[in-house]
Design a protein around this motif. Structure first.
Motif, PDB file in Angstrom:
ATOM      1  N   ILE A  93       6.684  10.201 -92.361  1.00  0.00           N
ATOM      2  CA  ILE A  93       6.719   8.979 -93.181  1.00  0.00           C
ATOM      3  C   ILE A  93       8.158   8.466 -93.304  1.00  0.00           C
ATOM      4  O   ILE A  93       8.422   7.262 -93.203  1.00  0.00           O
ATOM      5  CB  ILE A  93       6.104   9.248 -94.578  1.00  0.00           C
ATOM      6  CG1 ILE A  93       4.598   9.455 -94.436  1.00  0.00           C
ATOM      7  CG2 ILE A  93       6.381   8.084 -95.530  1.00  0.00           C
ATOM      8  CD1 ILE A  93       3.897   9.825 -95.722  1.00  0.00           C
ATOM      9  N   TRP A 312       6.105   5.474 -84.098  1.00  0.00           N
ATOM     10  CA  TRP A 312       6.189   4.063 -83.686  1.00  0.00           C
ATOM     11  C   TRP A 312       5.001   3.271 -84.238  1.00  0.00           C
ATOM     12  O   TRP A 312       5.160   2.202 -84.820  1.00  0.00           O
ATOM     13  CB  TRP A 312       6.224   4.006 -82.162  1.00  0.00           C
ATOM     14  CG  TRP A 312       6.281   2.642 -81.581  1.00  0.00           C
ATOM     15  CD1 TRP A 312       7.182   1.660 -81.865  1.00  0.00           C
ATOM     16  CD2 TRP A 312       5.407   2.101 -80.596  1.00  0.00           C
ATOM     17  NE1 TRP A 312       6.929   0.548 -81.115  1.00  0.00           N
ATOM     18  CE2 TRP A 312       5.844   0.779 -80.329  1.00  0.00           C
ATOM     19  CE3 TRP A 312       4.305   2.585 -79.888  1.00  0.00           C
ATOM     20  CZ2 TRP A 312       5.219  -0.045 -79.403  1.00  0.00           C
ATOM     21  CZ3 TRP A 312       3.678   1.768 -78.963  1.00  0.00           C
ATOM     22  CH2 TRP A 312       4.130   0.477 -78.729  1.00  0.00           C
ATOM     23  N   SER A 313       3.800   3.820 -84.059  1.00  0.00           N
ATOM     24  CA  SER A 313       2.625   3.095 -84.541  1.00  0.00           C
ATOM     25  C   SER A 313       2.553   3.111 -86.070  1.00  0.00           C
ATOM     26  O   SER A 313       2.190   2.117 -86.691  1.00  0.00           O
ATOM     27  CB  SER A 313       1.346   3.668 -83.933  1.00  0.00           C
ATOM     28  OG  SER A 313       1.346   5.068 -84.051  1.00  0.00           O
ATOM     29  N   LEU A 314       2.943   4.236 -86.692  1.00  0.00           N
ATOM     30  CA  LEU A 314       2.866   4.321 -88.158  1.00  0.00           C
ATOM     31  C   LEU A 314       3.864   3.375 -88.837  1.00  0.00           C
ATOM     32  O   LEU A 314       3.611   2.884 -89.933  1.00  0.00           O
ATOM     33  CB  LEU A 314       3.126   5.753 -88.624  1.00  0.00           C
ATOM     34  CG  LEU A 314       1.964   6.727 -88.468  1.00  0.00           C
ATOM     35  CD1 LEU A 314       2.353   8.109 -88.974  1.00  0.00           C
ATOM     36  CD2 LEU A 314       0.723   6.256 -89.201  1.00  0.00           C
ATOM     37  N   TYR A 316       4.400   0.465 -88.271  1.00  0.00           N
ATOM     38  CA  TYR A 316       3.754  -0.843 -88.472  1.00  0.00           C
ATOM     39  C   TYR A 316       2.463  -0.742 -89.247  1.00  0.00           C
ATOM     40  O   TYR A 316       1.991  -1.727 -89.807  1.00  0.00           O
ATOM     41  CB  TYR A 316       3.558  -1.535 -87.120  1.00  0.00           C
ATOM     42  CG  TYR A 316       4.906  -1.903 -86.621  1.00  0.00           C
ATOM     43  CD1 TYR A 316       5.534  -3.035 -87.089  1.00  0.00           C
ATOM     44  CD2 TYR A 316       5.624  -1.024 -85.809  1.00  0.00           C
ATOM     45  CE1 TYR A 316       6.826  -3.316 -86.735  1.00  0.00           C
ATOM     46  CE2 TYR A 316       6.917  -1.297 -85.454  1.00  0.00           C
ATOM     47  CZ  TYR A 316       7.515  -2.451 -85.919  1.00  0.00           C
ATOM     48  OH  TYR A 316       8.799  -2.723 -85.604  1.00  0.00           O
ATOM     49  N   PHE A 317       1.896   0.443 -89.268  1.00  0.00           N
ATOM     50  CA  PHE A 317       0.653   0.625 -90.019  1.00  0.00           C
ATOM     51  C   PHE A 317       0.933   0.854 -91.506  1.00  0.00           C
ATOM     52  O   PHE A 317       0.234   0.324 -92.366  1.00  0.00           O
ATOM     53  CB  PHE A 317      -0.129   1.809 -89.436  1.00  0.00           C
ATOM     54  CG  PHE A 317      -1.341   2.139 -90.239  1.00  0.00           C
ATOM     55  CD1 PHE A 317      -2.446   1.293 -90.247  1.00  0.00           C
ATOM     56  CD2 PHE A 317      -1.394   3.286 -91.013  1.00  0.00           C
ATOM     57  CE1 PHE A 317      -3.554   1.593 -91.002  1.00  0.00           C
ATOM     58  CE2 PHE A 317      -2.497   3.596 -91.758  1.00  0.00           C
ATOM     59  CZ  PHE A 317      -3.587   2.741 -91.760  1.00  0.00           C
ATOM     60  N   LEU A 318       1.966   1.617 -91.802  1.00  0.00           N
ATOM     61  CA  LEU A 318       2.225   1.984 -93.202  1.00  0.00           C
ATOM     62  C   LEU A 318       2.802   0.831 -94.017  1.00  0.00           C
ATOM     63  O   LEU A 318       2.575   0.739 -95.214  1.00  0.00           O
ATOM     64  CB  LEU A 318       3.188   3.182 -93.264  1.00  0.00           C
ATOM     65  CG  LEU A 318       2.690   4.495 -92.684  1.00  0.00           C
ATOM     66  CD1 LEU A 318       3.756   5.573 -92.811  1.00  0.00           C
ATOM     67  CD2 LEU A 318       1.423   4.961 -93.378  1.00  0.00           C
ATOM     68  N   ARG A 320       3.304  -3.348 -94.289  1.00  0.00           N
ATOM     69  CA  ARG A 320       2.916  -4.659 -93.756  1.00  0.00           C
ATOM     70  C   ARG A 320       4.140  -5.542 -93.528  1.00  0.00           C
ATOM     71  O   ARG A 320       4.170  -6.351 -92.620  1.00  0.00           O
ATOM     72  CB  ARG A 320       1.951  -5.356 -94.719  1.00  0.00           C
ATOM     73  CG  ARG A 320       0.520  -4.898 -94.525  1.00  0.00           C
ATOM     74  CD  ARG A 320      -0.338  -5.345 -95.665  1.00  0.00           C
ATOM     75  NE  ARG A 320       0.070  -4.671 -96.897  1.00  0.00           N
ATOM     76  CZ  ARG A 320      -0.625  -4.711 -98.026  1.00  0.00           C
ATOM     77  NH1 ARG A 320      -1.717  -5.417 -98.088  1.00  0.00           N
ATOM     78  NH2 ARG A 320      -0.227  -4.050 -99.094  1.00  0.00           N
ATOM     79  N   PHE A 328       8.438   0.732-101.500  1.00  0.00           N
ATOM     80  CA  PHE A 328       8.249   2.178-101.298  1.00  0.00           C
ATOM     81  C   PHE A 328       9.533   2.940-101.641  1.00  0.00           C
ATOM     82  O   PHE A 328       9.504   3.949-102.353  1.00  0.00           O
ATOM     83  CB  PHE A 328       7.845   2.416 -99.845  1.00  0.00           C
ATOM     84  CG  PHE A 328       7.641   3.862 -99.490  1.00  0.00           C
ATOM     85  CD1 PHE A 328       6.624   4.604-100.069  1.00  0.00           C
ATOM     86  CD2 PHE A 328       8.468   4.499 -98.566  1.00  0.00           C
ATOM     87  CE1 PHE A 328       6.435   5.947 -99.754  1.00  0.00           C
ATOM     88  CE2 PHE A 328       8.292   5.829 -98.237  1.00  0.00           C
ATOM     89  CZ  PHE A 328       7.268   6.558 -98.836  1.00  0.00           C
TER      90      PHE A 328
END
Lengths: 370, 80
Positions: A93, A312-314, A316-318, A320, A328
């Protein structure tokens, strides 16, 4: 294996904290106060001191083990693996947060028409390759950056002093200590506690016994640099600093000497991008080591590329948008880091102490003796 | 994009996990590697499921629920 020297370790720790710290800390701290934030910047020292205390316990109980490896020895196999999984999630994270900050920064200031995920993919490819080569290589790249940081950064800020004014910084402590404490929470508990990442590097250190001193030294340097940055940004920009995403960048942009020396923000951006990649590499090394101990393999390299893709994918997922990242960091990270980077390791050392886990010798880097 | 990236990550992790099982050493390396890979795959699948069916949900909501209170306590009562 070439081990990391103390000099390299200090540089790595300083850039690990200051890379995103330079970007986001002045703006985050200005949420609470502009006048007294230069005092709050010493919060890093509080986080660093906590981490140095942890490192002191760690190197006495586990002089050749990373934190995730120590968890298994202290808690037993099953609970130790569960605790290590928690640390893996924390590292993933945190890495995703760093990557998103990187993407937002680069596309905002330099490449507005380039998709953010491509920028982050390139940065992650660089850092993953560095990690693949080993922690000592990451340390050497840190050494390479020192001349740039030591000459260019101070020069930029000296040139900005022309617009400096003491008025926004006075009167000192007019609102008391509460805003100073609140502005110091993010430097202390979000960035200062990142020094505990060094616990994951212990097996790769040349002199792990000196780790507490090195963390304190890094914390002192980081706090001093942050104080300088905050003083200059608040003195040059004044109260509007609370409404800017990248106040340090705006200070550098303001520099103009005669009619031909201007737009020095390019230098600043290059420096920030380089240090951010090094920060990613530092966290990826900790993550690879966590996977190595979690899965019980000898080589940590097998997990580097797959986890880079996952991060890399997280990224953009975590989150917006960049506001999600700021929210955060401001609201969740201090408590999350306090638990994961301080309380959890403390539990590990307490369990190891009461279960009678004795320090393993560095020469016999195999199994720790109970 | 997210599905593609996570799919690539899962495939990469599974492939590398298989490599680690084959060439890894240490007690129980193989079994723990498989468990670790399955856990990562589960995370990745849940990411895709949430992105597809609950796009507005906050993926870090669980962390916020756990730690925002502690953070507010650290701030000595401040919360936005």
């Amino acid at each position: 294996m070439i081990r990391v020297s103390r000099y390299q370790l200090v540089l790595m720790l300083v850039w690990t904290v200051l890379a995103t710290g330079i970007l986001t800390m002045p703006a985050t701290m200005a949420t609470f106060s502009v006048r007294d934030t230069w005092l709050s910047s010493w919060g890093i020292l509080l986080g660093g001191t906590l981490c140095a205390g942890l490192a002191w316990c760690h190197v006495r109980l586990f002089p050749d083990r990373s934190l995730t490896a120590a968890m298994e020895l202290a808690f037993g196999r099953f609970a130790g693996k569960l605790a290590a999984v928690w640390v893996v999630i924390w590292l993933v994270i945190t890495l995703a947060t760093i990557c998103r900050e990187f993407g937002v920064f680069v596309t905002t200031i330099a490449l507005p028409n380039t998709p953010e995920y491509l920028v982050v993919a390139l940065a992650l490819a660089c850092s993953a390759y560095l990690v693949y080569l080993g922690l000592e290589v990451v340390g050497r790249v840190n050494e390479f950056l020192v001349p740039i940081a030591a000459i260019v950064f101070p020069l930029l800020f000296v040139l900005a002093l022309r617009w400096f004014d003491w008025t926004p910084l006075q009167p000192v402590l007019a609102d008391g200590w509460l805003p100073v404490w609140r502005a110091g929470v993010v430097p202390a508990f979000a960035y200062g506690l990142e020094f505990s990442l060094a616990l994951q590097w212990v097996p790769y250190l040349n002199n792990p016994r000196a780790l507490p001193v090195d963390i304190l030294l890094s914390a002192g340097i980081s706090a001093l640099v942050l104080m300088g940055l905050v003083l200059i940004t608040d003195g040059v920009i004044g109260a509007p600093v609370a409404y800017l995403n990248y106040p340090v960048l705006e200070v550098v942009r303001a520099i103009r000497v005669g009619k031909f020396v201007e737009r020095l923000d390019t230098w600043y951006a290059m420096g920030v991008v380089s240090t951010l990649v090094l920060k990613q590499a530092a966290f990826q090394t900790g993550l690879a080591e966590a996977f190595r101990t979690l899965c019980g393999t000898r080589d940590p390299r097998w997990s580097i590329w797959p986890t880079a893709l996952l991060v890399w994918s997280l990224a953009y997922f975590l989150f917006r948008n960049s506001a999600d990242v700021s929210r955060f960091i401001l609201h969740t990270v201090p408590g999350y880091f306090l638990f994961t980077a301080v309380l959890l390791p403390l539990l590990v050392y307490a369990a190891a102490f009461f279960r009678g886990v004795r320090p393993a010798s560095r020469a016999g880097a195999g199994e720790a003796r109970r | 994009m997210i599905g593609l990236a996570v799919g690539a990550a899962v495939l990469g992790v599974l492939f590398q996990g298989w490599q680690a099982v084959r060439y890894g050493d240490g007690p129980g390396a193989g079994a723990w590697t498989v468990w670790g890979m399955l856990a990562l795959a589960a995370v990745a699948v849940s990411v895709v499921v949430q992105a597809r069916w609950w796009p507005d949900a906050n993926p870090l909501g669980w962390l916020a629920a756990l730690f925002d209170g502690i953070t507010s306590w650290i701030y000595l009562g401040w919360s936005a």
